[in-house]
Motif scaffolding. Structure first.
Motif, PDB file in Angstrom:
ATOM      1  N   ALA A  26       2.524   0.367  -5.428  1.00  0.00           N
ATOM      2  CA  ALA A  26       1.311  -0.183  -4.815  1.00  0.00           C
ATOM      3  C   ALA A  26       1.043   0.449  -3.455  1.00  0.00           C
ATOM      4  CB  ALA A  26       1.434  -1.698  -4.684  1.00  0.00           C
ATOM      5  N   VAL A  27       2.096   0.619  -2.658  1.00  0.00           N
ATOM      6  CA  VAL A  27       1.944   1.235  -1.328  1.00  0.00           C
ATOM      7  C   VAL A  27       1.520   2.688  -1.469  1.00  0.00           C
ATOM      8  CG1 VAL A  27       3.117   1.780   0.837  1.00  0.00           C
ATOM      9  CG2 VAL A  27       3.668  -0.336  -0.372  1.00  0.00           C
ATOM     10  N   LEU A  28       2.098   3.379  -2.448  1.00  0.00           N
ATOM     11  CA  LEU A  28       1.759   4.785  -2.688  1.00  0.00           C
ATOM     12  C   LEU A  28       0.287   4.934  -3.073  1.00  0.00           C
ATOM     13  CD1 LEU A  28       3.017   7.695  -2.996  1.00  0.00           C
ATOM     14  CD2 LEU A  28       3.194   7.165  -5.426  1.00  0.00           C
ATOM     15  N   GLU A  29      -0.176   4.087  -3.976  1.00  0.00           N
ATOM     16  CA  GLU A  29      -1.574   4.165  -4.401  1.00  0.00           C
ATOM     17  C   GLU A  29      -2.523   3.869  -3.251  1.00  0.00           C
ATOM     18  OE1 GLU A  29      -1.933   1.547  -7.698  1.00  0.00           O
ATOM     19  OE2 GLU A  29      -0.565   2.703  -8.989  1.00  0.00           O
ATOM     20  N   ALA A  30      -2.155   2.914  -2.397  1.00  0.00           N
ATOM     21  CA  ALA A  30      -2.990   2.596  -1.235  1.00  0.00           C
ATOM     22  C   ALA A  30      -3.069   3.786  -0.282  1.00  0.00           C
ATOM     23  CB  ALA A  30      -2.435   1.367  -0.515  1.00  0.00           C
ATOM     24  N   LEU A  31      -1.952   4.502  -0.111  1.00  0.00           N
ATOM     25  CA  LEU A  31      -1.937   5.679   0.755  1.00  0.00           C
ATOM     26  C   LEU A  31      -2.809   6.791   0.178  1.00  0.00           C
ATOM     27  CD1 LEU A  31      -0.951   7.323   3.143  1.00  0.00           C
ATOM     28  CD2 LEU A  31       1.165   7.796   1.883  1.00  0.00           C
ATOM     29  N   VAL A  32      -2.734   7.002  -1.140  1.00  0.00           N
ATOM     30  CA  VAL A  32      -3.570   8.023  -1.781  1.00  0.00           C
ATOM     31  C   VAL A  32      -5.046   7.692  -1.604  1.00  0.00           C
ATOM     32  CG1 VAL A  32      -4.227   9.030  -3.999  1.00  0.00           C
ATOM     33  CG2 VAL A  32      -1.810   8.724  -3.445  1.00  0.00           C
ATOM     34  N   MET A  33      -5.403   6.417  -1.749  1.00  0.00           N
ATOM     35  CA  MET A  33      -6.795   6.018  -1.575  1.00  0.00           C
ATOM     36  C   MET A  33      -7.250   6.208  -0.136  1.00  0.00           C
ATOM     37  SD  MET A  33      -7.691   5.413  -4.577  1.00  0.00           S
ATOM     38  CE  MET A  33      -9.357   4.867  -4.223  1.00  0.00           C
ATOM     39  N   ARG A  34      -6.333   6.068   0.812  1.00  0.00           N
ATOM     40  CA  ARG A  34      -6.701   6.314   2.214  1.00  0.00           C
ATOM     41  C   ARG A  34      -6.972   7.792   2.451  1.00  0.00           C
ATOM     42  NH1 ARG A  34      -3.436   4.789   7.873  1.00  0.00           N
ATOM     43  NH2 ARG A  34      -4.999   5.775   9.232  1.00  0.00           N
ATOM     44  N   LEU A  35      -6.232   8.655   1.761  1.00  0.00           N
ATOM     45  CA  LEU A  35      -6.406  10.099   1.931  1.00  0.00           C
ATOM     46  C   LEU A  35      -7.616  10.622   1.165  1.00  0.00           C
ATOM     47  CD1 LEU A  35      -2.713  11.365   1.613  1.00  0.00           C
ATOM     48  CD2 LEU A  35      -4.038  11.012   3.690  1.00  0.00           C
ATOM     49  N   LEU A  36      -8.060   9.866   0.189  1.00  0.00           N
ATOM     50  CA  LEU A  36      -9.124  10.343  -0.689  1.00  0.00           C
ATOM     51  C   LEU A  36     -10.390  10.764   0.056  1.00  0.00           C
ATOM     52  CD1 LEU A  36      -9.597  10.878  -3.654  1.00  0.00           C
ATOM     53  CD2 LEU A  36     -10.449   8.538  -3.902  1.00  0.00           C
ATOM     54  N   PRO A  37     -10.886  10.007   1.047  1.00  0.00           N
ATOM     55  CA  PRO A  37     -12.095  10.436   1.756  1.00  0.00           C
ATOM     56  C   PRO A  37     -11.939  11.779   2.475  1.00  0.00           C
ATOM     57  CG  PRO A  37     -11.669   8.114   2.159  1.00  0.00           C
ATOM     58  CD  PRO A  37     -10.459   8.657   1.465  1.00  0.00           C
ATOM     59  N   LEU A  38     -10.706  12.148   2.807  1.00  0.00           N
ATOM     60  CA  LEU A  38     -10.487  13.409   3.510  1.00  0.00           C
ATOM     61  C   LEU A  38     -10.577  14.603   2.574  1.00  0.00           C
ATOM     62  CD1 LEU A  38      -7.502  12.473   5.859  1.00  0.00           C
ATOM     63  CD2 LEU A  38      -9.938  12.466   6.385  1.00  0.00           C
ATOM     64  N   VAL A  39     -10.150  14.412   1.311  1.00  0.00           N
ATOM     65  CA  VAL A  39     -10.127  15.535   0.374  1.00  0.00           C
ATOM     66  C   VAL A  39     -11.329  15.541  -0.557  1.00  0.00           C
ATOM     67  CG1 VAL A  39      -7.618  15.638   0.422  1.00  0.00           C
ATOM     68  CG2 VAL A  39      -8.736  14.256  -1.315  1.00  0.00           C
ATOM     69  N   ALA A  40     -11.997  14.393  -0.685  1.00  0.00           N
ATOM     70  CA  ALA A  40     -13.120  14.312  -1.625  1.00  0.00           C
ATOM     71  C   ALA A  40     -14.225  15.325  -1.338  1.00  0.00           C
ATOM     72  CB  ALA A  40     -13.684  12.891  -1.626  1.00  0.00           C
ATOM     73  N   PRO A  41     -14.621  15.569  -0.067  1.00  0.00           N
ATOM     74  CA  PRO A  41     -15.703  16.534   0.191  1.00  0.00           C
ATOM     75  C   PRO A  41     -15.379  17.954  -0.267  1.00  0.00           C
ATOM     76  CG  PRO A  41     -15.370  15.126   2.093  1.00  0.00           C
ATOM     77  CD  PRO A  41     -14.219  14.878   1.164  1.00  0.00           C
ATOM     78  N   THR A  42     -14.113  18.286  -0.407  1.00  0.00           N
ATOM     79  CA  THR A  42     -13.735  19.642  -0.810  1.00  0.00           C
ATOM     80  C   THR A  42     -13.662  19.811  -2.315  1.00  0.00           C
ATOM     81  OG1 THR A  42     -11.357  19.182  -0.820  1.00  0.00           O
ATOM     82  CG2 THR A  42     -12.346  19.800   1.290  1.00  0.00           C
ATOM     83  N   LEU A  43     -13.870  18.702  -3.051  1.00  0.00           N
ATOM     84  CA  LEU A  43     -13.742  18.740  -4.503  1.00  0.00           C
ATOM     85  C   LEU A  43     -15.104  18.632  -5.169  1.00  0.00           C
ATOM     86  CD1 LEU A  43     -10.797  16.228  -4.827  1.00  0.00           C
ATOM     87  CD2 LEU A  43     -10.631  18.712  -4.892  1.00  0.00           C
TER      88      LEU A  43
END
Length: 267
Positions: free
Chosen positions: A220-237
């Motif tokens: 659960a903690v891992l998934e929450a961390l990935v979702m926090r990082l998602l806005p940073l990488v989403a524009p490049t995808l």
């Protein structure tokens, strides 16, 4: 206030301004390094051949103590059925005294060994949590040596919470819970910028799909961390706004071959 904490204390060589927050961050980082050195020393001790031998001896003594105690109890029950003054009574009484002579020092040895084990285990857990707290507080205050801090925190998290263990003791579960709680604080503090986790994005994403045992909140903690990082990488995808998750898979390659890869992840 945080604004007052950004007051410049001095300038390093007249170029780099050092603020109160930066000094606080550096102080927490040094304290974390000290706790980390204690943790590493205890970790080396636990993984040493000497500790393995002492643990085998401790378990052997515990088993022997139980055997002696049970044997002594059986002979006491048998003694009650014998007539006092008889030869059988005297023989049993002599055997009980012999068992008692073995039991007393063995019981003391087992007690001392358990006390040493408990103290070292508690010191190990304490050093681990103090290490995570120190690095997190350093990042929260100002990010002194932020890359080293976040790398160490994530590495300790993966080591203690990211492994599947079918036999989790009460003490082990307590450590897992404490480590997860520290990582939750690390990954949810808005004063700690998300971008410091980007260099670890490969390692973080590759852990998606890891199953957690019992009360372990790792997944659960891992998934929450990935979702926090998602806005940073989403524009490049491509179609980044549509990203909702990630998948990973591995394949094997023949020994001695360096071409290809063993791990792939897709966002």
């Amino acid at each position: 206030t945080r604004k007052e904490a950004n007051t410049v204390v001095y300038s390093n060589d007249g170029v780099t301004d050092v603020t109160q927050l930066r000094l606080l961050s550096r102080c927490h980082y040094r304290l974390a390094q000290f706790a980390d050195s204690q943790y590493r020393q205890l970790e080396e001790r636990f993984n040493s051949p000497e500790w393995a031998r002492s643990e085998r001896l401790r378990r052997t003594n515990e088993t022997e103590l139980i055997t002696v105690k049970n044997e002594k109890e059986k002979k006491r029950i048998a003694l009650a059925s014998k007539k006092k003054g008889s030869k059988a009574h005297e023989n049993l009484a002599r055997e009980i005294r012999g068992l008692q002579a073995r039991f007393v020092p063995l019981e003391m040895q087992v007690k001392n060994d358990k006390q040493e084990f408990d103290e070292r285990t508690a010191a190990h857990a304490h050093a681990l949590i103090r290490t995570l707290q120190g690095y997190r507080r350093s990042l929260d205050a100002g990010g002194w040596n932020s890359q080293a801090s976040v790398f160490r925190c994530i590495a300790l998290w993966f080591t203690h919470c990211g492994q599947q263990d079918s036999a989790v003791t009460t003490m082990r579960q307590k450590i897992i819970n404490q480590v997860n709680e520290e990582i939750i604080k690390l990954t949810t503090r808005r004063t700690i910028p998300s971008y410091i986790f980007l260099d670890l994005s490969h390692q973080i994403v590759s852990r998606l799909g890891t199953t957690s045992d019992g009360d372990n909140k790792f997944s659960a903690v891992l998934e929450a961390l990935v979702m926090r990082l998602l806005p940073l990488v989403a524009p490049t995808l491509p179609a980044g706004a549509e990203v909702r998750g990630a998948e990973w898979w591995v394949h094997s390659r023949r020994a001695g071959r360096s071409d290809g890869h063993q791990l792939r992840y897709d966002i």
